[in-house]
Design an enzyme around this catalytic site. Sequence first.
Site, short mmCIF file in Angstrom:
data_model
loop_
_atom_site.label_atom_id
_atom_site.label_comp_id
_atom_site.label_asym_id
_atom_site.label_seq_id
_atom_site.Cartn_x
_atom_site.Cartn_y
_atom_site.Cartn_z
N ARG A 31 0.90 0.02 7.50
CA ARG A 31 0.44 -1.31 7.06
C ARG A 31 -0.15 -2.14 8.21
O ARG A 31 0.04 -3.36 8.27
CB ARG A 31 1.57 -2.11 6.41
CG ARG A 31 2.13 -1.51 5.15
CD ARG A 31 1.12 -1.53 4.01
NE ARG A 31 1.75 -1.27 2.74
CZ ARG A 31 2.02 -0.06 2.26
NH1 ARG A 31 1.67 1.02 2.94
NH2 ARG A 31 2.60 0.08 1.09
N SER A 48 4.81 -5.21 -2.81
CA SER A 48 5.89 -5.27 -1.81
C SER A 48 5.72 -6.54 -0.98
O SER A 48 4.66 -6.75 -0.40
CB SER A 48 5.84 -4.07 -0.87
OG SER A 48 5.99 -2.88 -1.58
N GLU A 97 5.31 -8.15 4.53
CA GLU A 97 4.06 -7.39 4.39
C GLU A 97 2.94 -8.33 4.00
O GLU A 97 1.79 -8.18 4.39
CB GLU A 97 4.25 -6.32 3.31
CG GLU A 97 3.26 -5.20 3.44
CD GLU A 97 2.82 -4.65 2.12
OE1 GLU A 97 2.01 -5.30 1.45
OE2 GLU A 97 3.28 -3.56 1.77
N1 EPU Z 1 14.85 1.83 -4.27
C1 EPU Z 1 16.01 1.34 -4.78
N2 EPU Z 1 16.01 0.13 -5.38
C2 EPU Z 1 14.89 -0.63 -5.50
C3 EPU Z 1 13.69 -0.13 -4.98
C4 EPU Z 1 13.68 1.10 -4.38
O1 EPU Z 1 17.06 1.99 -4.69
O2 EPU Z 1 14.98 -1.72 -6.06
C5 EPU Z 1 14.82 3.17 -3.64
C6 EPU Z 1 14.13 4.18 -4.56
O3 EPU Z 1 15.02 4.75 -5.47
C7 EPU Z 1 13.61 5.19 -3.57
C8 EPU Z 1 13.26 4.35 -2.35
O4 EPU Z 1 14.01 3.14 -2.47
O5 EPU Z 1 14.62 6.09 -3.19
C9 EPU Z 1 11.78 4.08 -2.23
O6 EPU Z 1 11.29 3.38 -3.37
P1 EPU Z 1 9.76 3.48 -3.85
O7 EPU Z 1 9.36 4.89 -4.03
O8 EPU Z 1 9.59 2.55 -5.00
O9 EPU Z 1 8.95 2.97 -2.59
P2 EPU Z 1 9.11 1.73 -1.60
O10 EPU Z 1 9.44 2.25 -0.25
O11 EPU Z 1 10.02 0.70 -2.15
C10 EPU Z 1 6.63 1.83 -0.81
C11 EPU Z 1 5.46 0.89 -0.66
C12 EPU Z 1 4.83 0.62 -2.01
C13 EPU Z 1 4.37 1.95 -2.61
C14 EPU Z 1 5.58 2.87 -2.73
C15 EPU Z 1 5.26 4.25 -3.24
C16 EPU Z 1 5.97 -0.47 1.29
C17 EPU Z 1 6.31 -1.82 1.80
N3 EPU Z 1 5.88 -0.35 -0.03
O12 EPU Z 1 7.62 1.15 -1.58
O13 EPU Z 1 3.67 -0.18 -1.79
O14 EPU Z 1 3.76 1.78 -3.87
O15 EPU Z 1 6.20 3.03 -1.42
O16 EPU Z 1 4.69 5.00 -2.21
O17 EPU Z 1 5.76 0.44 2.09
C18 EPU Z 1 2.84 -2.40 -1.69
O18 EPU Z 1 2.55 -2.18 -0.52
O19 EPU Z 1 2.60 -3.50 -2.23
C19 EPU Z 1 3.48 -1.37 -2.47
C20 EPU Z 1 3.88 -1.55 -3.73
#
Ligand code: EPU
Length: 344
Positions: free
Chosen positions: A167, A243, A340
């Site tokens: 990012r 995010s 972010e």
């Molecule tokens: N998780 C939880 N609880 C929650 C949210 C997530 O336990 O409320 C756990 C999920 O079960 C999973 C892990 O956290 O094991 C990761 O969750 P997820 O796959 O939803 O991805 P993220 O790390 O929360 C990032 C990006 C998103 C992107 C997703 C998918 C960042 C800041 N965010 O989210 O990007 O869509 O990966 O690759 O890196 C954005 O930048 O606006 C955005 C939505």
Amino acid sequence: MKTDIRKNIKLSNFSTFKIGGDARYFCEVNDENELIVAIKFARKNKLNFFVIGNGSNILIKDEGFNGLVIKMSMKGIKIESKNENFSIVSVFAGESFDDLILFAIKNDLSGIENLWNIPGTVGAAAVQNIGAYGVEAGDFIESVECIDVKTFEKYIIKNKKCNFEYRDSVFKSNKNLIITKVNFKLNNYFVPNVEYSSLKDIFNCPTNSKDKKNFDAKEIIKVIEEIRKNKLPDWKVLGTAGSFFKNPIITIKKYNLLFKKYPNLPKYEAGQGYAKIPLGFVIDKICELKGCREGKVGLYEKQSLVVVNYGGATFSEIDSFAKKIEEMVYKKVQIRIDREVETV
Ligand code: EPU
């Protein structure tokens, strides 16, 4: 075309958070000449200026912006060259990233399809190095074309010099460079990237297999659309910027300490000696704040990393809510988290 510079324009209409006061001046630019006219106007009138795309990653203050807001609306996508394996596709900064993905699919080019349904423009995608489901825009950017706002010189910055990180890029800190065009290097054949856990569960196949013919990029975007629909709020309905915070990168030593206490804590690669951890997991499972709400502001019930304006929230309300989350995370796991979303 003439640059139409308007006065006192409500910025909440240009931010997916649906928050923000007025811009003292506002214009939309459709080509390089209009952009140069806008910058000259700002300089002549000693105004600060700020470039926006689709406004999907910004949080605008209640007092608005006491300068010139430039909405980047330059459009155009073209295949510039092709060799045996790759095509170079040039895209103006105001194109929507989804339109670029549709163009790529129509022309049988692949690589960026995992970034489907991110509501931003191509220019912003390079600034922010957008990422999702195991792919980052920077992985497929060959070079970025920009204008230096001080000298009006044009530069083509090669991928390595863009300093793409999680990012982050050189364009985030160097506000003198305005991106006008991004050149992507896409695969001429379908190279699936389905290593990310939620995709792996669905497409259980070895990656980078040139011969895999059971699904295509269209199938990937269909699946991603479904995953995103189930996890993320619809920005056309609720105020949000996706995010709100970044996933923190911590030392392996720190990760191991946390892992002892929370053995389900996931970990992603982040270079030697470091680990990236999902803050959504920390907020939800460790701090137990999932779906918590304070007035018009809250954490989205299906994704704790997402802050939502449930209607009529102000910048100050979002900001103080986010500060509380930051403090609670620090109290629980002693990690200082970064936002972010960019404040304007
Ligand atoms: N998780 C939880 N609880 C929650 C949210 C997530 O336990 O409320 C756990 C999920 O079960 C999973 C892990 O956290 O094991 C990761 O969750 P997820 O796959 O939803 O991805 P993220 O790390 O929360 C990032 C990006 C998103 C992107 C997703 C998918 C960042 C800041 N965010 O989210 O990007 O869509 O990966 O690759 O890196 C954005 O930048 O606006 C955005 C939505």
